[in-house]
Design a protein around this motif. Sequence first.
Motif, PDB file in Angstrom:
ATOM      1  N   GLY B  92       0.819  -1.208   0.026  1.00 41.66           N
ATOM      2  CA  GLY B  92      -0.033   0.066   0.104  1.00 41.66           C
ATOM      3  C   GLY B  92       0.874   1.226   0.079  1.00 41.66           C
ATOM      4  N   MET B  93       1.445   1.500  -1.250  1.00 32.95           N
ATOM      5  CA  MET B  93       2.171   2.633  -1.321  1.00 32.95           C
ATOM      6  C   MET B  93       1.697   4.050  -1.272  1.00 32.95           C
ATOM      7  SD  MET B  93       4.800   1.615  -4.353  1.00 32.95           S
ATOM      8  CE  MET B  93       5.621  -0.201  -4.319  1.00 32.95           C
ATOM      9  N   PHE B  94       0.326   4.137  -1.277  1.00 30.21           N
ATOM     10  CA  PHE B  94      -0.474   5.406  -1.318  1.00 30.21           C
ATOM     11  C   PHE B  94      -1.276   5.326  -0.415  1.00 30.21           C
ATOM     12  CE2 PHE B  94      -3.108   8.411  -3.575  1.00 30.21           C
ATOM     13  CZ  PHE B  94      -2.538   9.555  -4.102  1.00 30.21           C
ATOM     14  N   GLY B  95      -1.805   6.464   0.308  1.00 30.36           N
ATOM     15  CA  GLY B  95      -2.917   6.382   1.032  1.00 30.36           C
ATOM     16  C   GLY B  95      -3.595   7.650   1.107  1.00 30.36           C
ATOM     17  N   ASP B  96      -4.306   8.166   2.081  1.00 27.96           N
ATOM     18  CA  ASP B  96      -5.035   9.420   1.953  1.00 27.96           C
ATOM     19  C   ASP B  96      -4.119  10.614   2.277  1.00 27.96           C
ATOM     20  OD1 ASP B  96      -4.645   8.970   5.056  1.00 27.96           O
ATOM     21  OD2 ASP B  96      -6.311  10.345   5.253  1.00 27.96           O
ATOM     22  N   LEU B  97      -3.024  10.372   2.933  1.00 25.03           N
ATOM     23  CA  LEU B  97      -2.052  11.427   3.376  1.00 25.03           C
ATOM     24  C   LEU B  97      -1.483  11.969   1.727  1.00 25.03           C
ATOM     25  CD1 LEU B  97      -0.419  11.263   6.615  1.00 25.03           C
ATOM     26  CD2 LEU B  97      -2.310  12.758   6.090  1.00 25.03           C
ATOM     27  N   LEU B  98      -1.082  10.994   1.069  1.00 30.74           N
ATOM     28  CA  LEU B  98      -0.427  11.406  -0.116  1.00 30.74           C
ATOM     29  C   LEU B  98      -1.636  11.839  -1.019  1.00 30.74           C
ATOM     30  CD1 LEU B  98       2.143   8.642  -0.654  1.00 30.74           C
ATOM     31  CD2 LEU B  98       2.698  10.803  -0.909  1.00 30.74           C
ATOM     32  N   ALA B  99      -2.692  11.330  -1.165  1.00 26.62           N
ATOM     33  CA  ALA B  99      -3.905  11.908  -1.802  1.00 26.62           C
ATOM     34  C   ALA B  99      -4.023  13.442  -1.658  1.00 26.62           C
ATOM     35  CB  ALA B  99      -5.087  11.026  -1.527  1.00 26.62           C
ATOM     36  N   THR B 100      -4.226  13.691  -0.198  1.00 23.04           N
ATOM     37  CA  THR B 100      -4.347  14.938   0.206  1.00 23.04           C
ATOM     38  C   THR B 100      -3.474  15.861  -0.446  1.00 23.04           C
ATOM     39  OG1 THR B 100      -5.435  14.289   2.157  1.00 23.04           O
ATOM     40  CG2 THR B 100      -4.567  16.393   1.999  1.00 23.04           C
ATOM     41  N   SER B 101      -2.084  15.689  -0.303  1.00 24.55           N
ATOM     42  CA  SER B 101      -1.012  16.178  -1.001  1.00 24.55           C
ATOM     43  C   SER B 101      -0.866  16.308  -2.386  1.00 24.55           C
ATOM     44  CB  SER B 101       0.362  15.665  -0.596  1.00 24.55           C
ATOM     45  OG  SER B 101       1.511  16.387  -1.111  1.00 24.55           O
ATOM     46  N   LEU B 102      -1.178  14.982  -3.173  1.00 28.21           N
ATOM     47  CA  LEU B 102      -1.573  15.361  -4.669  1.00 28.21           C
ATOM     48  C   LEU B 102      -2.560  15.949  -5.021  1.00 28.21           C
ATOM     49  CD1 LEU B 102      -0.389  14.034  -7.287  1.00 28.21           C
ATOM     50  CD2 LEU B 102      -1.670  11.944  -6.645  1.00 28.21           C
ATOM     51  N   LYS B 103      -3.676  16.196  -4.381  1.00 29.83           N
ATOM     52  CA  LYS B 103      -4.989  16.903  -4.860  1.00 29.83           C
ATOM     53  C   LYS B 103      -4.592  18.172  -4.571  1.00 29.83           C
ATOM     54  CE  LYS B 103      -9.840  16.699  -4.058  1.00 29.83           C
ATOM     55  NZ  LYS B 103     -10.820  16.062  -3.017  1.00 29.83           N
ATOM     56  N   ALA B 104      -3.941  18.629  -3.529  1.00 32.12           N
ATOM     57  CA  ALA B 104      -3.500  20.018  -3.276  1.00 32.12           C
ATOM     58  C   ALA B 104      -2.541  20.587  -4.289  1.00 32.12           C
ATOM     59  CB  ALA B 104      -2.753  20.182  -1.963  1.00 32.12           C
ATOM     60  N   ARG B 105      -1.702  19.925  -5.005  1.00 27.43           N
ATOM     61  CA  ARG B 105      -1.304  20.230  -5.962  1.00 27.43           C
ATOM     62  C   ARG B 105      -1.603  20.348  -7.431  1.00 27.43           C
ATOM     63  NH1 ARG B 105       3.582  22.632  -3.844  1.00 27.43           N
ATOM     64  NH2 ARG B 105       4.702  21.989  -5.788  1.00 27.43           N
ATOM     65  N   GLY B 106      -2.832  19.893  -7.460  1.00 26.12           N
ATOM     66  CA  GLY B 106      -3.629  19.991  -8.732  1.00 26.12           C
ATOM     67  C   GLY B 106      -3.542  18.504  -9.366  1.00 26.12           C
ATOM     68  N   GLY B 107      -3.229  17.440  -8.882  1.00 27.81           N
ATOM     69  CA  GLY B 107      -3.099  16.134  -9.446  1.00 27.81           C
ATOM     70  C   GLY B 107      -4.652  15.660  -9.326  1.00 27.81           C
ATOM     71  N   VAL B 108      -5.070  15.000 -10.348  1.00 23.57           N
ATOM     72  CA  VAL B 108      -6.631  14.433 -10.764  1.00 23.57           C
ATOM     73  C   VAL B 108      -6.695  12.992 -10.637  1.00 23.57           C
ATOM     74  CG1 VAL B 108      -7.003  16.528 -11.947  1.00 23.57           C
ATOM     75  CG2 VAL B 108      -6.228  14.462 -13.025  1.00 23.57           C
ATOM     76  N   GLY B 109      -5.573  12.365 -10.523  1.00 27.00           N
ATOM     77  CA  GLY B 109      -5.741  11.017 -10.065  1.00 27.00           C
ATOM     78  C   GLY B 109      -4.560  10.049 -10.001  1.00 27.00           C
ATOM     79  N   LEU B 110      -4.617   8.845  -9.580  1.00 25.44           N
ATOM     80  CA  LEU B 110      -3.441   8.005  -9.537  1.00 25.44           C
ATOM     81  C   LEU B 110      -3.760   6.652 -10.457  1.00 25.44           C
ATOM     82  CD1 LEU B 110      -0.722   7.108  -7.933  1.00 25.44           C
ATOM     83  CD2 LEU B 110      -2.334   5.941  -6.290  1.00 25.44           C
ATOM     84  N   VAL B 111      -2.534   6.233 -11.058  1.00 27.99           N
ATOM     85  CA  VAL B 111      -2.597   4.909 -11.661  1.00 27.99           C
ATOM     86  C   VAL B 111      -1.168   4.238 -10.958  1.00 27.99           C
ATOM     87  CG1 VAL B 111      -2.218   3.742 -13.838  1.00 27.99           C
ATOM     88  CG2 VAL B 111      -3.814   5.817 -13.558  1.00 27.99           C
TER      89      VAL B 111
END
Lengths: 229, 229, 229, 229, 229, 229
Positions: B92-111
């Motif tokens: 599980g390399m990615f969770g809600d903290l990374l998602a929060t950060s990615l979203k804050a930078r404008g990221g729209v999704g993860l693959v």
Amino acid sequence: MNPVVIRTDKRAAPSDIAALAEVGVSTSHEAMGRTGLMKPYMRPIYAGAQIAGSAVTVLAQPGDNWMIHVAIEQVKPGDILVVACTTDNTDGMFGDLLATSLKARGGVGLVIDAGVRDVRVLKQMGFPVWSRAISAKGTVKATLGSVNVPVVCAGALVHPGDVIVADDDGVVVVPRREAATVAAIARKREALEEEKRRRLASGELGLDMYAMREGLAKAGLVYRDDEDE
Amino acid sequence: MNPVVIRTDKRAAPSDIAALAEVGVSTSHEAMGRTGLMKPYMRPIYAGAQIAGSAVTVLAQPGDNWMIHVAIEQVKPGDILVVACTTDNTDGMFGDLLATSLKARGGVGLVIDAGVRDVRVLKQMGFPVWSRAISAKGTVKATLGSVNVPVVCAGALVHPGDVIVADDDGVVVVPRREAATVAAIARKREALEEEKRRRLASGELGLDMYAMREGLAKAGLVYRDDEDE
Amino acid sequence: MNPVVIRTDKRAAPSDIAALAEVGVSTSHEAMGRTGLMKPYMRPIYAGAQIAGSAVTVLAQPGDNWMIHVAIEQVKPGDILVVACTTDNTDGMFGDLLATSLKARGGVGLVIDAGVRDVRVLKQMGFPVWSRAISAKGTVKATLGSVNVPVVCAGALVHPGDVIVADDDGVVVVPRREAATVAAIARKREALEEEKRRRLASGELGLDMYAMREGLAKAGLVYRDDEDE
Amino acid sequence: MNPVVIRTDKRAAPSDIAALAEVGVSTSHEAMGRTGLMKPYMRPIYAGAQIAGSAVTVLAQPGDNWMIHVAIEQVKPGDILVVACTTDNTDGMFGDLLATSLKARGGVGLVIDAGVRDVRVLKQMGFPVWSRAISAKGTVKATLGSVNVPVVCAGALVHPGDVIVADDDGVVVVPRREAATVAAIARKREALEEEKRRRLASGELGLDMYAMREGLAKAGLVYRDDEDE
Amino acid sequence: MNPVVIRTDKRAAPSDIAALAEVGVSTSHEAMGRTGLMKPYMRPIYAGAQIAGSAVTVLAQPGDNWMIHVAIEQVKPGDILVVACTTDNTDGMFGDLLATSLKARGGVGLVIDAGVRDVRVLKQMGFPVWSRAISAKGTVKATLGSVNVPVVCAGALVHPGDVIVADDDGVVVVPRREAATVAAIARKREALEEEKRRRLASGELGLDMYAMREGLAKAGLVYRDDEDE
Amino acid sequence: MNPVVIRTDKRAAPSDIAALAEVGVSTSHEAMGRTGLMKPYMRPIYAGAQIAGSAVTVLAQPGDNWMIHVAIEQVKPGDILVVACTTDNTDGMFGDLLATSLKARGGVGLVIDAGVRDVRVLKQMGFPVWSRAISAKGTVKATLGSVNVPVVCAGALVHPGDVIVADDDGVVVVPRREAATVAAIARKREALEEEKRRRLASGELGLDMYAMREGLAKAGLVYRDDEDE
């Protein structure tokens, strides 16, 4: 292995179990130093359930659910039935009748390294199950196994009375004697995450918040502009 | 492989990215001559999301999410993070903290060709993820990988800046320079499908609409009435 | 195998098909003496559908959906298309256009030992599919197979006209000539389960209700109190 | 993807290819910074072969070996045929007739992300193959693919003319332009290993030879005597 | 999990270990009441080895073989290294250098729930390995694990000092304290099998030798002549 | 399914069985129009055996080998035992004692969609087995199945008396009534292959020998010289 049913009262403290249910699987797993997880093939039959409870363990034979009937008698309110199998098997060992019985005895969920069926009804009942497979394959009641012995379920060692935590991320096993410590660490971790979440949401980078830049440079990470057209 | 982070501004035109998001995966894939698909084991963590964005690529090590932190700094609004791993890994390399950060930078999704966790929260956040697995397994930050190098992710080659299209059917990679052409072909294809859908809905057979009968006969297809009682 | 399309009117009685749809997969499977199930990798593309219908069978080639077009002409109202493949293949042989056509001909569902795509649209259409995979991978129309020959689909033998029952638990095949008998047994079984459910819900144990204690003891099951501290 | 056959003379230097054959897969992979490996499901059909050669690439369709016939014309003495497929497929695309032809043209081996058959004869011929599967399943010649385009084969990117190294440990791809460098590093690595092997054989510990004790202690490793009875 | 290395002298009696090596895996497993087996994906890298030895256990991280170096110091003559991993991983954690070192310390084999490489050399050395995979994938030395703690390896619980038995049928774990009992039962079982083998070889049926006919009839088995033409 | 044993004399002609054994699996499969193959996960326990014989079929329960004992009584000289299971199962249902018995009755091999054990002894006995797995896991004798009923084994339909052909390429089922025809076609095919082999060995291309160039051009294949530096 001589087939045996162990009667036991061992349970963790209800308040610790409740705390672990609240923090969920990923945080509990981290709080244990990243141990105790079942393999990720264990999936919930419906999304959204998040529970914790004490393990009543079953060692079943492939295609045979006799011992699940035996185990339900050993279940106390708040317990979770944990079914391991002596070999890889996906047969539907558990369905709505067993769920009705387990629920009537106070059982709050099932974790089974095999198959489950009647999943639509189970969802309607709000009875959560984490399983290796969904399968209608019927089973027999022919060969003994054991109840409340230590088992390896989906790659994790489970002792009777250990705390099982399960949610959409999977299933983790917290040893009974460590439940209080793990719950405490998990709560502290959660508190810290709240602050991190706030900072990351505001646009601060993990690179800065966790002070990673020096370590990355020391490890040899190089930055370069794209020169390629 | 010397660990490296490439800073790049390469992106396809926003209008082409938007067009590809609208047509979705299957049509984009057909418009490319049936190429570019990731393996079907890549599944969304919740149904209904349909997005497109520019790839920021990560080559990660098994059980190690250090480079995801590094990659988020390279993300621009509208980008999709694409994480490949040097070996098969479900942690599980990615969770809600990374998602929060990615979203804050404008990221729209993860693959991610690995695992993801905190999936209930991610769903609540409306942050879409396509992954190989859901797993609470925690990771370390110990070994370097690279960011914005070409990677093979779930069987598909991805260059930084390629357009990633993802929906309930899976994930497809549209090379950056082909985005405009593919978008144009895809739109044309969609228009044609509308007419076909209408005819098929009225009961016309594909056999007739596509004029297949002659080809089938020439290939040797035989029709026979069931004589068997 | 010479490619062939068999035209046939063989169907089970509509009332028996309806009865099997009502009892669902697990009960039908039990009523057949625990036979006829497809492998559990066959999963619905959305939860909640429960259907039965007569099989129109297809033997397809990998990556090729030509014969599905041929088969739709053979479908009568209430039928289910059953697609087997000459080898393991996950390509997206079926999408919303084919579903539109199949539905227009009266087809009520698809069971395919391969991939399916456009799953979001299929869900919106309320067209149920059970498949081995979801995949956008496009297919060709180049090589003949057969329609309405006996096929092995996901491990189960299917003859044209057999009754297919499918729900959230999977897919089961009821031989056409056994449909009436199986439906009768299944209904009886369901009636009995109602009473069992009531007793179990009231707290009675399966051990007692099924009178298992003697058999368990005879088989050698031992009960022991936990002496371990 | 428009089907195309690229005629090319690109090859690495024979001496570098020979050097890579000599050091084998694991050393070549390490010399490249741990990159370029195909997935470990690629296994030799018999033990003991260790080869290197230049890649002639094929992108095939599932269940279709037409393009392998096309590719053999492009093979030069010393080459290795590398067959990728547009989807996961295990059909027996290659057998003793194709091996006879490939060998007659100077081909020294086959790497195929699909199935192979006639394996007993291939072994008798001394013609080495690394494949995903062994399968007698016959294939058609109906749909075009491409020859000598870049392909992703078993998770690794392969360009025509890249050096393929294969032995009992698997298959690795060395980019053509890096062949000389990798060969040089690999030889140096081998020389160093000889000395290490001697020291380890004499009983010296890796802990001491690699001076790991300080790093382990700094990372927090603790030694404890077993106090448990 | 705090990383730790436990120094321990616990071993079963050499004569019992030798006896278990002689009877092999299947008989040891039966003698234990059909328990203790690792999953059947654990396969020998070459056929014909049959060994037993005391487990020195390792809990490794994915893609990281640091702890194997640590563990070798804890190996005594006759021991078998048993490597579990915190997640599913096939990387080549062990090769000929480690084998040279392990052999020099008296280690007689390796059981690893991960990958192994240099298998041709290992075979030449006569150093037997049972593994989940063969893979050249190189590993790092970056993250701590533990040595001589209880581990779950390929589905089986292993304590340090347990007896590992391995041959062409797989790997079984005999708890240290049960080694003498299991060895005794296994020897007795073998003696009985000799007589059975003689009788079966002479044409006597298992049905008669084991007196199964009555049980089968009671269970409801019916014999019928084939009336079908 | 009511458990039943069918006594039957149905066998194909010995000369046809012998002919099929001689041509082997791939040729028999091609001669049948590319049908009848079992899944490629069925592998021989040792290389080099090539046999054909009449199927005595068994439908077994998971983890239970009772019916194999029953089936051996039905075996006639030259027969092959074919064991299917009601669910996916890898347990070691067959070992050297059963092989001794089966061999004594004239059985020439085993095809089992489950596990096998004692493989070293089986190899020494020269008793060939094709199986899904090798596993020491012991089984019980508790639940009835059937003998000499039609079964689906590893994806292939097998009727009692069908001819089973097995070699290093896998296993194929030739329906009893088609054995003569298939043997004749197979022999003709082999004769033709000899001439093809000679031509290909002399360097003639398949492209020319099979006159493929026109078809490829018509399908749209384009040749291009590599212009890339």
